[in-house]
Motif scaffolding. Structure first.
Motif, short mmCIF file in Angstrom:
data_model
loop_
_atom_site.label_atom_id
_atom_site.label_comp_id
_atom_site.label_asym_id
_atom_site.label_seq_id
_atom_site.Cartn_x
_atom_site.Cartn_y
_atom_site.Cartn_z
N TYR A 18 0.84 -1.20 0.00
CA TYR A 18 0.00 0.00 0.00
C TYR A 18 0.88 1.26 0.00
CZ TYR A 18 -4.17 -2.74 1.34
OH TYR A 18 -5.21 -3.61 1.40
N ILE A 19 1.85 1.30 0.90
CA ILE A 19 2.72 2.47 1.01
C ILE A 19 3.49 2.69 -0.29
CG2 ILE A 19 4.73 3.43 2.24
CD1 ILE A 19 2.05 3.51 3.85
N ASP A 20 4.02 1.61 -0.86
CA ASP A 20 4.77 1.70 -2.11
C ASP A 20 3.91 2.19 -3.27
OD1 ASP A 20 6.98 0.74 -0.73
OD2 ASP A 20 6.80 -1.31 -1.50
N ASN A 21 2.59 2.09 -3.14
CA ASN A 21 1.66 2.49 -4.20
C ASN A 21 0.95 3.81 -3.92
OD1 ASN A 21 1.19 0.43 -6.58
ND2 ASN A 21 1.88 -0.69 -4.76
N GLY A 22 1.39 4.54 -2.90
CA GLY A 22 0.85 5.88 -2.70
C GLY A 22 0.03 6.11 -1.45
N VAL A 23 -0.24 5.06 -0.66
CA VAL A 23 -0.95 5.26 0.60
C VAL A 23 -0.05 6.10 1.52
CG1 VAL A 23 -1.83 4.08 2.66
CG2 VAL A 23 -2.36 3.20 0.38
#
Length: 188
Positions: A137-142
């Motif tokens: 999630y973080i790696d995808n913009g969260v």
């Protein structure tokens, strides 16, 4: 949660095929990894469902008071930039980002990474796949993610470009700048 991961090995589901699969099998929850593995999840039990509902309610109450965005349940699948289709237990998207999507994008699996997510570890969930999911999630913009882990009485906090913060027995969590003014009382 009982999880089955199917390696589709060369079979690629289009967005429409994945949508149809989910629509025709509503008793199951599906996710699709960026590498094309189909994850099949059974419904959660009463305790996990109750805990998840409480988390959704807390975020929704804050959101209704602020009007800053939109809250989503674990039934919502988001198409992430890396191609994965994931469904966090709780998600929140800033109002202007959600409203920038077309009606068709909002109706199906929105092609957007939420701004904030919560994953709740149930008694049958292994920890590592959830940790990998939060990092994805973080790696995808969260912008902020919480892994609530009642079994180990801790919460892992995920933020972009920062190491994971592990909090043992926290009594509350702050939404920081992502959900301004939001405080989640927690009895892990």
């Amino acid at each position: 949660m009982n999880v089955l991961t199917l390696n589709l090995d060369g079979v690629h589901l289009t967005d429409e095929q994945f949508w149809q699969l989910c629509q025709r099998n509503r008793d199951w929850q599906f996710e699709l990894t960026a590498t094309g593995e189909l994850i099949v999840m059974a419904p959660v039990g009463g305790e996990s469902g109750n805990q998840e509902a409480g988390l959704i309610a807390d975020v929704e109450i804050w959101n209704r008071q602020t009007g800053l965005g939109y809250v989503f349940s674990s039934s919502t699948i988001f198409k992430l930039p890396n191609g994965a289709s994931r469904s966090p237990d709780v998600a929140w998207i800033q109002k202007d980002r959600w409203e920038a999507l077309t009606p068709e994008q909002r109706r199906k699996f929105p092609p957007i990474a939420p701004d904030f997510v919560i994953e709740l570890r149930s008694a049958t969930d292994p920890l590592e796949p959830l940790q990998l999911k939060l990092q994805e999630y973080i790696d995808n913009g969260v912008r902020l993610g919480w892994l609530v882990n009642p079994q180990d009485q801790q919460v892992e906090i995920y933020r972009p470009h920062q190491p994971v913060e592990v909090c043992s027995l926290p009594t509350e969590l702050s939404g920081e700048q992502v959900l301004p003014g939001f405080l989640l009382p927690l009895a892990v």
